[in-house]
Design a protein around this motif. Structure first.
Motif, short mmCIF file in Angstrom:
data_model
loop_
_atom_site.label_atom_id
_atom_site.label_comp_id
_atom_site.label_asym_id
_atom_site.label_seq_id
_atom_site.Cartn_x
_atom_site.Cartn_y
_atom_site.Cartn_z
N HIS A 67 0.82 -1.21 0.00
CA HIS A 67 0.00 0.00 0.00
C HIS A 67 0.86 1.26 0.00
N SER A 79 -6.57 -0.17 -2.99
CA SER A 79 -6.92 0.41 -1.70
C SER A 79 -6.58 -0.60 -0.61
N LYS A 80 -6.61 -0.17 0.63
CA LYS A 80 -6.26 -1.05 1.74
C LYS A 80 -7.26 -2.18 1.92
N ASP A 161 -5.20 6.42 1.74
CA ASP A 161 -5.77 5.22 1.12
C ASP A 161 -5.97 5.50 -0.36
#
Length: 256
Positions: A67, A79-80, A161
């Motif tokens: 990430h 995205s996370k 994010d």
């Protein structure tokens, strides 16, 4: 913000890919008119360029799975909360990553063909002209127009994010369909290279050398078209209109 070591190596790998692909192209051309040893030198240069593509892929996948949203491409396609399978397939989730996948697969198939092939001298150089030129072209596009490892401008805010992959693309078909088509497209580079080799050097065994690669490319394209058709009908909102998409229909041309 300084990049992590894998990302730095990945950027360095893109330069290796571009530089040695270009050198391989020059050496391949030289082998047609000058000393036959230039073909062997071109092969070595192309092998180094393939190592550069491996470094670039490693750097991108490291950034995706860790990430690293300082990398613009990572912030755009991941995205996370994204599952690991779709983090991996984010590699080809947009233009920049797709170019890298294309360059990597061309290098892989050409490297395998050179290991198993029996071409030498001018024939080897003629064979390497197409993959070298194609790899140098894609590497140049990535370095100057669509870099998958480019960071945000220094004064820009780094997001906490990412945007994440388009929900329509978070589907098993995304992990299977595009790579199959890319495998088919890039695998066809090998028979095309043998054909160029025959035109330039009158290599007599080019059809025999091309047979397995042509069959393999056709199988990849067949599987890719079938999976793409299933994905289109399964995915909400796409329906049968998939067959009207000119991008997808382009896969039918080499298949036919």
């Amino acid at each position: 913000m300084n990049p992590s070591l894998p990302v730095f190596l990945g950027r360095f790998g893109l330069w290796i890919l571009f530089s040695f692909s270009f050198l391989s192209l020059l050496f391949s051309i030289c082998s047609l008119k000058l000393n036959i040893q230039w073909g062997t030198i071109a092969k070595r240069a192309f092998s180094i360029s393939f190592l550069g593509s491996i470094l670039a892929v490693f750097g991108l996948e490291y950034a995706l799975f860790n990430h690293d949203f300082s990398v613009r491409y990572v912030a755009t396609v991941s995205s996370k909360s994204q599952p690991p399978a779709y983090l991996f397939s984010a590699w080809w989730g947009s233009l920049e990553g797709s170019l890298l996948l294309w360059a990597f697969l061309i290098g892989l198939f050409c490297f395998m063909a050179c290991l198993r092939g029996k071409l030498k001298g001018p024939s080897l150089g003629a064979f390497l002209i197409l993959p070298s030129a194609t790899s140098a072209f894609f590497a140049g596009l990535m370095l100057y127009f669509a870099n998958p490892l480019a960071s945000f401008p220094q004064n820009n805010f780094i997001p906490l994010d990412g945007i994440g992959m388009n929900p329509l693309l978070q589907n098993p078909g995304m992990a299977i369909h595009p790579p199959l088509l890319y495998l088919g497209f890039t695998c066809i580079t090998i028979p095309a290279s043998y054909a160029i080799c025959h035109l330039l050097t009158r290599e007599k065994n080019w059809i025999k050398l091309s047979e397995r690669w042509t069959s393999l490319a056709w199988l990849f394209l067949t599987a890719g078209i079938i999976v793409g058709s299933w994905w289109a009908y399964y995915e909400l909102g796409w329906g049968g209109w998939w067959f009207w998409d000119p991008v997808e229909n382009a896969s039918l041309m080499p298949w036919l």
